[in-house]
Motif scaffolding. Structure first.
Motif, mmCIF file in Angstrom:
data_model
loop_
_atom_site.group_PDB
_atom_site.id
_atom_site.type_symbol
_atom_site.label_atom_id
_atom_site.label_comp_id
_atom_site.label_asym_id
_atom_site.label_seq_id
_atom_site.Cartn_x
_atom_site.Cartn_y
_atom_site.Cartn_z
ATOM 1 N N LYS A 192 -2.104 -9.297 -4.939
ATOM 2 C CA LYS A 192 -3.265 -9.594 -5.783
ATOM 3 C C LYS A 192 -4.453 -10.043 -4.947
ATOM 4 O O LYS A 192 -5.601 -9.765 -5.306
ATOM 5 C CB LYS A 192 -2.898 -10.633 -6.835
ATOM 6 N N TYR A 215 0.089 -7.443 5.420
ATOM 7 C CA TYR A 215 0.514 -6.448 4.435
ATOM 8 C C TYR A 215 1.995 -6.664 4.128
ATOM 9 O O TYR A 215 2.774 -6.937 5.037
ATOM 10 C CB TYR A 215 0.375 -5.018 4.969
ATOM 11 N N HIS A 218 -5.444 -8.763 -2.362
ATOM 12 C CA HIS A 218 -6.085 -7.559 -1.813
ATOM 13 C C HIS A 218 -6.824 -6.756 -2.872
ATOM 14 O O HIS A 218 -7.408 -5.714 -2.562
ATOM 15 C CB HIS A 218 -5.049 -6.658 -1.146
ATOM 16 N N GLU A 219 -6.763 -7.198 -4.132
ATOM 17 C CA GLU A 219 -7.422 -6.443 -5.203
ATOM 18 C C GLU A 219 -8.930 -6.430 -4.979
ATOM 19 O O GLU A 219 -9.522 -7.432 -4.589
ATOM 20 C CB GLU A 219 -7.089 -7.028 -6.577
ATOM 21 N N THR A 220 -9.498 -5.267 -5.219
ATOM 22 C CA THR A 220 -10.938 -5.107 -5.073
ATOM 23 C C THR A 220 -11.567 -4.924 -6.448
ATOM 24 O O THR A 220 -10.988 -4.241 -7.312
ATOM 25 C CB THR A 220 -11.263 -3.881 -4.197
ATOM 26 N N CYS A 247 1.984 -10.472 -6.262
ATOM 27 C CA CYS A 247 1.761 -9.019 -6.201
ATOM 28 C C CYS A 247 1.578 -8.434 -7.597
ATOM 29 O O CYS A 247 2.083 -8.977 -8.578
ATOM 30 C CB CYS A 247 2.942 -8.331 -5.524
ATOM 31 N N GLU A 258 -1.873 -0.753 0.867
ATOM 32 C CA GLU A 258 -0.560 -1.215 0.395
ATOM 33 C C GLU A 258 -0.032 -0.293 -0.689
ATOM 34 O O GLU A 258 1.159 0.028 -0.699
ATOM 35 C CB GLU A 258 -0.650 -2.659 -0.136
ATOM 36 N N TRP A 259 -0.899 0.140 -1.607
ATOM 37 C CA TRP A 259 -0.432 1.015 -2.693
ATOM 38 C C TRP A 259 0.208 2.280 -2.132
ATOM 39 O O TRP A 259 1.323 2.642 -2.502
ATOM 40 C CB TRP A 259 -1.580 1.382 -3.645
ATOM 41 N N GLN A 302 -5.867 -3.074 -0.540
ATOM 42 C CA GLN A 302 -5.123 -2.759 -1.759
ATOM 43 C C GLN A 302 -4.673 -1.305 -1.751
ATOM 44 O O GLN A 302 -3.505 -1.004 -2.025
ATOM 45 C CB GLN A 302 -5.987 -3.021 -2.990
ATOM 46 N N SER A 303 -5.565 -0.386 -1.423
ATOM 47 C CA SER A 303 -5.188 1.033 -1.448
ATOM 48 C C SER A 303 -4.191 1.363 -0.339
ATOM 49 O O SER A 303 -3.317 2.208 -0.525
ATOM 50 C CB SER A 303 -6.420 1.938 -1.368
ATOM 51 N N TRP A 352 0.886 -3.953 -4.668
ATOM 52 C CA TRP A 352 -0.068 -4.494 -3.712
ATOM 53 C C TRP A 352 -0.192 -5.978 -3.993
ATOM 54 O O TRP A 352 0.165 -6.456 -5.068
ATOM 55 C CB TRP A 352 -1.426 -3.803 -3.823
#
Length: 153
Positions: free
Chosen positions: A147, A52, A149-151, A124, A77-78, A74-75, A145
């Motif tokens: 990229k 992270y 980690h994007e879902t 990111c 990190e956000w 992703q969430s 976040w």
């Protein structure tokens, strides 16, 4: 940088009505202590913890608490990286949408540059979140976040 509309009258009143530009105004109104504080927001230190990218000083315990409940990377990190733009100054009378947008957009560019510079191998996404209700001044937020980690939605 364009001066926010909500500041133009204040700046125009300086120098017996001759006005003042933003940089000169900072020289008159600012303090070095504030500049140091702003530096921590405008050029933050990030660190890599277990894959992270997070603000320096975040504890592993805090990370573990967000990992509970099946949240995506992703969430996590956000939420751990988000900044409420209004919280830069608590309860200030001069807060306005145009100032939040100027600060938010500048921070977005800074974070994009900083993250690319510090983590070139970890692209990111940086988001300036604008609330559905533009008058919700505490809803303007910046976060990012990785990229990777994007879902899919």
């Amino acid at each position: 940088m364009n001066t926010p509309e909500s500041m133009k009258a204040e700046l125009a009143a300086w120098n017996n009505g001759a006005g003042i530009d933003l940089e000169s105004w900072i020289g008159c109104e600012g303090r070095f202590s504030l500049a140091v504080g702003y530096a921590s927001i405008f050029w933050p230190t990030f660190t890599l913890i277990e894959g992270y990218i997070l603000p320096q000083g975040v504890s592993e315990g805090s990370l573990r608490s967000w990992e509970q409940g099946g949240r995506s990377r992703q969430s996590i990190e956000w939420v751990m990286n988000h900044v409420h733009i209004a919280d830069i100054h608590y309860g200030r009378e001069d807060i306005s949408i145009d100032k939040l947008l100027v600060i938010g957009n500048v921070l977005k560019e800074i974070y994009e540059a900083k993250l690319h510079w510090q983590f070139p191998d970890r692209p990111c996404s940086v988001e300036l979140f604008i609330p559905d209700d533009p008058d919700d001044l505490t809803g303007y937020q910046l976060s990012f976040w990785q990229k990777s980690h994007e879902t899919p939605e």
